[in-house]
Design an enzyme around this catalytic site. Structure first.
Site, mmCIF file in Angstrom:
data_model
loop_
_atom_site.group_PDB
_atom_site.id
_atom_site.type_symbol
_atom_site.label_atom_id
_atom_site.label_comp_id
_atom_site.label_asym_id
_atom_site.label_seq_id
_atom_site.Cartn_x
_atom_site.Cartn_y
_atom_site.Cartn_z
ATOM 1 N N HIS A 48 0.852 -1.192 0.000
ATOM 2 C CA HIS A 48 0.000 0.000 0.000
ATOM 3 C C HIS A 48 0.885 1.239 0.000
ATOM 4 C CE1 HIS A 48 -3.923 -1.909 1.814
ATOM 5 N NE2 HIS A 48 -3.470 -2.559 0.767
ATOM 6 N N GLU A 50 1.022 3.936 1.783
ATOM 7 C CA GLU A 50 1.543 4.406 3.075
ATOM 8 C C GLU A 50 2.715 3.552 3.547
ATOM 9 O OE1 GLU A 50 -1.613 3.624 2.230
ATOM 10 O OE2 GLU A 50 -3.022 4.335 3.743
ATOM 11 N N CYS A 78 -6.115 2.043 5.753
ATOM 12 C CA CYS A 78 -6.792 0.801 6.156
ATOM 13 C C CYS A 78 -6.226 0.377 7.524
ATOM 14 C CB CYS A 78 -6.550 -0.286 5.112
ATOM 15 S SG CYS A 78 -4.842 -0.883 5.061
ATOM 16 N N CYS A 81 -2.340 -0.220 7.373
ATOM 17 C CA CYS A 81 -1.562 1.015 7.280
ATOM 18 C C CYS A 81 -1.680 1.841 8.553
ATOM 19 C CB CYS A 81 -1.990 1.815 6.061
ATOM 20 S SG CYS A 81 -1.542 0.983 4.521
HETATM 21 ZN ZN LIG Z 1 -3.498 0.322 3.591
#
Ligand SMILES: [Zn+2]
Length: 143
Positions: A48, A50, A78, A81
């Site tokens: 992801h 991040e 999410c 993250c």
């Molecule tokens: Zn994430």
């Protein structure tokens, strides 16, 4: 956030959902690292925006603690993250669009500001939210 949006657009080239992130230095003047979603591009479920951005920022600083730093991301983090951001010790998380289905910074959960955790970064939401959301809407409409 404009830089994070540019980064999000790069994700689309690899077939990934357009989410982009930027890590700023404690004084806010230097971009330490950037990242965009690379799950499809790399086949890595944890890739992801991040996570990639904080990994790169830590590598650049030569240590895992990103104390004082700010992470800017186009979409609400999410759970994975949010957890990684707490672990990285960033001081501030700034995000654009809310993620009502999976957000962990105020929507579905609020992992980042959970009072049971020792480190709770400040959260600023809704920065350029319409632009951040439009990128996602456009991406999914084209699918
Ligand atoms: Zn994430």
């Amino acid at each position: 956030m404009r830089l994070a949006l540019d980064e999000a657009e790069r994700a689309v080239r690899g077939g990934d959902v357009p989410v982009g992130a930027v890590v700023l230095s404690p004084d806010g003047t230097t971009v330490l690292a950037t990242g965009h979603n690379e799950r499809e591009a790399t086949g890595d479920p944890t890739a992801h925006a991040e996570v990639l951005a904080i990994r790169r920022a830590a590598a650049r600083l030569g240590e895992w603690r990103l104390t004082g730093c700010t992470l800017v991301v186009t979409l609400e983090p999410c759970t994975m993250c949010a957890g990684a951001l707490v672990q990285s010790r960033v001081d501030r998380v700034v995000y654009g669009a809310r993620d009502e289905k999976a957000g962990a910074a105020g929507s579905l959960w609020d992992v980042i500001r959970d009072r049971r955790l020792n480190h709770r970064p400040e959260v600023v939401e809704g920065v350029l939210a319409p632009e951040c959301a439009a990128l996602l809407t456009e991406f999914f409409r084209d699918r």
